[in-house]
Motif scaffolding. Sequence first.
Motif, PDB file in Angstrom:
ATOM      1  N   THR A   1       3.072  14.376 -10.147  1.00 12.75           N
ATOM      2  CA  THR A   1       2.079  12.987 -10.448  1.00 12.75           C
ATOM      3  C   THR A   1       2.241  12.190 -10.338  1.00 12.75           C
ATOM      4  O   THR A   1       1.375  10.658  -9.921  1.00 12.75           O
TER       5      THR A   1
ATOM      6  N   TYR B   1      -8.210   0.783  -5.573  1.00  8.52           N
ATOM      7  CA  TYR B   1      -7.609   2.873  -5.455  1.00  8.52           C
ATOM      8  C   TYR B   1      -8.456   2.855  -3.157  1.00  8.52           C
ATOM      9  O   TYR B   1      -9.703   1.980  -3.600  1.00  8.52           O
TER      10      TYR B   1
ATOM     11  N   GLU C   1      -3.478   0.449  -3.201  1.00  7.63           N
ATOM     12  CA  GLU C   1      -2.981  -1.006  -3.024  1.00  7.63           C
ATOM     13  C   GLU C   1      -2.879  -1.845  -4.380  1.00  7.63           C
ATOM     14  O   GLU C   1      -3.821  -1.754  -5.189  1.00  7.63           O
TER      15      GLU C   1
ATOM     16  N   GLN D   1       1.355  -1.535   0.200  1.00 15.41           N
ATOM     17  CA  GLN D   1      -0.222  -0.128   0.125  1.00 15.41           C
ATOM     18  C   GLN D   1       0.659   0.974   0.109  1.00 15.41           C
ATOM     19  O   GLN D   1       1.515   1.460   0.629  1.00 15.41           O
ATOM     20  N   VAL D   2       0.859   2.027  -0.856  1.00 12.13           N
ATOM     21  CA  VAL D   2       1.005   3.180  -0.818  1.00 12.13           C
ATOM     22  C   VAL D   2       0.138   4.725  -1.046  1.00 12.13           C
ATOM     23  O   VAL D   2      -0.901   4.497  -2.137  1.00 12.13           O
ATOM     24  N   ASP D   3      -0.206   4.813  -0.150  1.00 12.90           N
ATOM     25  CA  ASP D   3      -0.988   6.532  -0.385  1.00 12.90           C
ATOM     26  C   ASP D   3      -1.957   6.061   0.017  1.00 12.90           C
ATOM     27  O   ASP D   3      -2.707   5.192   0.722  1.00 12.90           O
ATOM     28  N   ASP D   4      -3.184   5.760  -1.165  1.00 14.35           N
ATOM     29  CA  ASP D   4      -4.313   5.582  -1.628  1.00 14.35           C
ATOM     30  C   ASP D   4      -4.253   4.544  -2.399  1.00 14.35           C
ATOM     31  O   ASP D   4      -5.395   4.287  -2.485  1.00 14.35           O
TER      32      ASP D   4
ATOM     33  N   LYS E   1     -11.620   7.139  -9.217  1.00 13.77           N
ATOM     34  CA  LYS E   1     -10.293   8.059  -9.138  1.00 13.77           C
ATOM     35  C   LYS E   1      -9.425   7.856 -10.120  1.00 13.77           C
ATOM     36  O   LYS E   1      -9.532   6.198 -10.654  1.00 13.77           O
TER      37      LYS E   1
ATOM     38  N   PHE F   1       3.494   7.865  -9.831  1.00 13.88           N
ATOM     39  CA  PHE F   1       3.717   6.683  -8.753  1.00 13.88           C
ATOM     40  C   PHE F   1       4.401   5.479  -9.261  1.00 13.88           C
ATOM     41  O   PHE F   1       4.188   5.084 -10.553  1.00 13.88           O
TER      42      PHE F   1
ATOM     43  N   GLY G   1      -8.669   5.356  -1.417  1.00 10.87           N
ATOM     44  CA  GLY G   1      -8.844   7.142  -1.035  1.00 10.87           C
ATOM     45  C   GLY G   1     -10.062   7.101  -0.749  1.00 10.87           C
ATOM     46  O   GLY G   1     -11.272   6.461  -0.702  1.00 10.87           O
TER      47      GLY G   1
END
Length: 166
Positions: A147, A64, A47, A42-45, A71, A149, A66
């Motif tokens: 931005t 997602y 998985e 998991q990184v930020d919002d 998203k 990832f 979040g």
Amino acid sequence: MIRRLFIVVSIIFIFGLFGCVKSNNNEENVSGEPKITNDSKQVDDFEVTINVEKDLNVYATITYIGEAAEKDIYHGGSIFFFNIYQQDGDFEYFGAMTQPLITTTLIQNEPHIVKFEGIEKLKLKTGTYEFEAIANFSLDSDDVLETKFEIPVSKITKPITFFITE
């Protein structure tokens, strides 16, 4: 119009380059201990997971998680680069993308599945393999680099014999 075309062509080139890069890291695992792999991260919002099944069914998911209901993410061709490294031999496969920037809408808490297509054409032999999926995407089509990832996950199979092709 020309600026937007230049941005799209640049993004295609950048994503394509990352898919063709081969690491020159010559470190060996001499400890005899199996390499630690993360089949989920998991990184930020987001998985990301990788799944390897005995019938040559290899796929990755991105979910997602979040606050918003959905998203949009932006990526070249596929969300994932798929790579394969033979642990007890010298086979390596590095995925690449050459398709233009596209948009995928991820629904909150709903896994988006991407299958590793064409794996049967690689004619893998009996052995132990590390399967890697790298989620490579951006959150803004106008500012892809800022931005971006890159979320890698991998799974090492135990010695398997389902790859016999001879």
